[in-house]
Enzyme design. Structure first.
Site, short mmCIF file in Angstrom:
data_model
loop_
_atom_site.label_atom_id
_atom_site.label_comp_id
_atom_site.label_asym_id
_atom_site.label_seq_id
_atom_site.Cartn_x
_atom_site.Cartn_y
_atom_site.Cartn_z
N GLU A 43 4.35 -7.94 2.86
CA GLU A 43 4.71 -8.85 3.96
C GLU A 43 4.30 -8.25 5.30
O GLU A 43 3.73 -8.92 6.16
CB GLU A 43 6.22 -9.11 3.97
CG GLU A 43 6.76 -9.79 2.72
CD GLU A 43 7.23 -8.80 1.65
OE1 GLU A 43 6.56 -7.76 1.46
OE2 GLU A 43 8.24 -9.08 1.01
N ILE A 81 0.87 -1.18 0.00
CA ILE A 81 0.00 0.00 0.00
C ILE A 81 0.90 1.23 0.00
O ILE A 81 1.66 1.44 0.95
CB ILE A 81 -0.93 0.00 1.24
CG1 ILE A 81 -1.80 -1.27 1.24
CG2 ILE A 81 -1.80 1.26 1.25
CD1 ILE A 81 -2.60 -1.47 2.49
#
Ligand SMILES: O=c1ccn([C@H]2C[C@H](O)[C@@H](CO)O2)c(=O)[nH]1
Ligand SMILES: [Zn+2]
Length: 132
Positions: free
Chosen positions: A55, A43
């Site tokens: 992750e 993001i």
């Protein structure tokens, strides 16, 4: 859960990526001890340093829901080699995931590398270092 299935989950997660700046979509799927899968995508933000990797999105989602025991994580992107987690993510994985957790790195071509965080970040700074 089969590795192949977890990789498919990471690909589904990748489709949710918000990447107007890099256009580089990454997906992660984190498997908990009791079989639940948390999706994570990267993001980004117009203030570039605020970008969050796939992750860490997956780990922070799981941890903040009270799920703290993980057995595997798959990461996928459209890379030449299996997608390699950045240093920041390695540091977070090292602290919140077991040393021997399967980290499955892959790409859209189907290359797969299975590794551990110990190999990805040997000698990581750890909570123990905070106490002399
Ligand atoms: O393993 C990786 C490597 C990069 N990124 C993201 C950060 C940024 O949004 C974009 C380009 O670096 O990819 C991840 O999410 N995971
Ligand atoms: Zn990262």
């Amino acid at each position: 859960m089969q590795i192949e299935k977890l990789i498919e989950e990471a690909k589904i997660a990748r489709e949710k990526a918000y990447v107007p700046y890099s256009k580089f979509k990454v997906g992660a799927a984190l498997l908990t001890e009791d079989g639940k899968v948390y999706h994570g995508c990267n993001i980004e933000n117009a203030a570039y340093s605020m970008c969050n990797c796939a992750e860490r999105t997956a780990i922070f989602k799981a941890y903040s829901e009270g799920d703290k025991k993980y057995t595997a994580m798959a990461v996928v992107a459209d890379t030449e080699r299996p997608c390699s987690p950045c240093g920041a993510c390695r540091q977070v994985i090292a602290e919140l995931c077991p040393k021997d957790m399967k980290v499955i790195l892959t790409n859209l071509k189907g290359d797969i590398q299975e590794i551990t965080i110990e190999k990805l970040l040997p000698g990581a700074f750890s909570p123990e270092d905070l106490h002399e």
